[in-house]
Design a protein around this motif. Structure first.
Motif, short mmCIF file in Angstrom:
data_model
loop_
_atom_site.label_atom_id
_atom_site.label_comp_id
_atom_site.label_asym_id
_atom_site.label_seq_id
_atom_site.Cartn_x
_atom_site.Cartn_y
_atom_site.Cartn_z
N ALA A 1 10.26 -7.40 -3.18
CA ALA A 1 9.82 -6.05 -2.82
C ALA A 1 10.58 -5.56 -1.59
O ALA A 1 11.08 -4.43 -1.56
CB ALA A 1 8.32 -6.04 -2.55
N LYS A 2 10.68 -6.42 -0.59
CA LYS A 2 11.39 -6.05 0.64
C LYS A 2 12.84 -5.71 0.34
O LYS A 2 13.38 -4.71 0.82
CB LYS A 2 11.31 -7.20 1.65
N ASP A 3 13.48 -6.54 -0.49
CA ASP A 3 14.89 -6.32 -0.79
C ASP A 3 15.12 -5.02 -1.55
O ASP A 3 16.00 -4.24 -1.18
CB ASP A 3 15.44 -7.50 -1.62
N VAL A 4 14.34 -4.77 -2.60
CA VAL A 4 14.57 -3.58 -3.42
C VAL A 4 14.23 -2.30 -2.65
O VAL A 4 14.85 -1.26 -2.86
CB VAL A 4 13.83 -3.66 -4.77
N LEU A 5 13.29 -2.39 -1.72
CA LEU A 5 12.91 -1.22 -0.92
C LEU A 5 13.79 -1.07 0.32
O LEU A 5 13.66 -0.07 1.03
CB LEU A 5 11.45 -1.33 -0.48
N LYS A 6 14.65 -2.06 0.58
CA LYS A 6 15.44 -2.08 1.82
C LYS A 6 14.51 -1.89 3.02
O LYS A 6 14.77 -1.12 3.94
CB LYS A 6 16.53 -1.00 1.79
N ALA A 7 13.39 -2.61 2.95
CA ALA A 7 12.33 -2.48 3.94
C ALA A 7 12.56 -3.40 5.13
O ALA A 7 13.30 -4.37 5.05
CB ALA A 7 10.98 -2.79 3.30
N ILE A 8 11.87 -3.06 6.21
CA ILE A 8 11.79 -3.96 7.35
C ILE A 8 10.45 -4.67 7.25
O ILE A 8 9.56 -4.22 6.54
CB ILE A 8 11.94 -3.22 8.71
N SER A 9 10.33 -5.79 7.94
CA SER A 9 9.08 -6.53 7.93
C SER A 9 8.70 -6.84 9.36
O SER A 9 9.42 -7.52 10.08
CB SER A 9 9.25 -7.82 7.13
N THR A 10 7.59 -6.29 9.77
CA THR A 10 7.06 -6.52 11.10
C THR A 10 5.56 -6.25 11.04
O THR A 10 5.05 -5.75 10.05
CB THR A 10 7.75 -5.64 12.16
N SER A 11 4.85 -6.60 12.10
CA SER A 11 3.41 -6.36 12.10
C SER A 11 3.11 -4.92 12.50
O SER A 11 3.53 -4.46 13.57
CB SER A 11 2.70 -7.32 13.06
N VAL A 12 2.41 -4.22 11.62
CA VAL A 12 2.02 -2.84 11.91
C VAL A 12 0.50 -2.67 11.77
O VAL A 12 -0.01 -1.55 11.82
CB VAL A 12 2.75 -1.81 11.02
N VAL A 13 -0.24 -3.76 11.56
CA VAL A 13 -1.68 -3.64 11.40
C VAL A 13 -2.38 -3.68 12.75
O VAL A 13 -1.90 -4.29 13.70
CB VAL A 13 -2.27 -4.73 10.46
N ALA A 14 -3.51 -2.99 12.79
CA ALA A 14 -4.33 -2.97 13.99
C ALA A 14 -4.98 -4.35 14.15
O ALA A 14 -5.22 -5.05 13.17
CB ALA A 14 -5.40 -1.90 13.87
N GLU A 15 -5.26 -4.70 15.37
CA GLU A 15 -5.91 -5.99 15.63
C GLU A 15 -7.30 -5.95 15.03
O GLU A 15 -7.99 -4.94 15.09
CB GLU A 15 -5.99 -6.25 17.14
N ALA A 16 -7.70 -7.06 14.45
CA ALA A 16 -9.01 -7.12 13.78
C ALA A 16 -10.15 -7.10 14.78
O ALA A 16 -10.02 -7.45 15.90
CB ALA A 16 -9.09 -8.38 12.92
#
Length: 159
Positions: A144-159
């Motif tokens: 999914a990351k490759d086909v979307l040319k996406a970046i991967s990092t944490s973007v979620v709010a702290e629980a």
């Protein structure tokens, strides 16, 4: 329900291995991603939701576990911006060519910068919307990351 969408066509053309899973979409569900996870019998952290937002006024796509919320501060930082805000539903539909509840990161009308929550990258597989309400595609997060040319990092709010 058609199992062929712009999203599944994009994955097929890219040679990505994926399977299609359908479920009964509930338009009244309080949280669509959680309803999808329950309907297909997968844990919410493995069923990712597609959120359309704007960073400094430019469209971006965030793909995060359905049981988490996006931190606007982290989202802006992920794209080198100062501020982020969720797109209004009508703007998200216009930008992607999909209807809310069926917005896929794959096959959008125009490619936009995309981030995939880094915790999802540790999963052996994930589910993402395939471009239609009640339609999920199962694939490797790396594909999914490759086909979307996406970046991967944490973007979620702290629980």
């Amino acid at each position: 329900m058609s199992r062929t969408t712009r999203g599944t066509q994009m994955l097929g053309k890219a040679g990505i291995a994926f399977t299609v899973h359908t479920y009964d979409y509930d338009p009244n569900a309080e949280r669509i991603g959680l309803q999808a996870a329950e309907a297909i019998g997968e844990p919410p952290h493995r069923v990712l939701k597609t959120l359309m937002a704007e960073v400094d006024g430019k469209a971006v796509c965030a793909v995060v576990p359905s049981d988490r919320e996006v931190s606007m501060k982290k989202l802006a930082a992920a794209f080198g911006g100062k501020s982020a805000a969720m797109m209004k539903p009508a703007a998200a539909e216009k930008a992607t060519g999909y209807v809310v509840g069926g917005i896929s990161p794959f096959g959008q009308k125009k490619h936009v910068p995309t981030v995939i929550e880094e915790a999802a990258m540790a999963e052996p597989y994930v589910y993402m919307n395939g471009g239609q309400r009640g339609l999920q595609v199962r694939l490797s997060p790396q594909d999914a990351k490759d086909v979307l040319k996406a970046i991967s990092t944490s973007v979620v709010a702290e629980a």
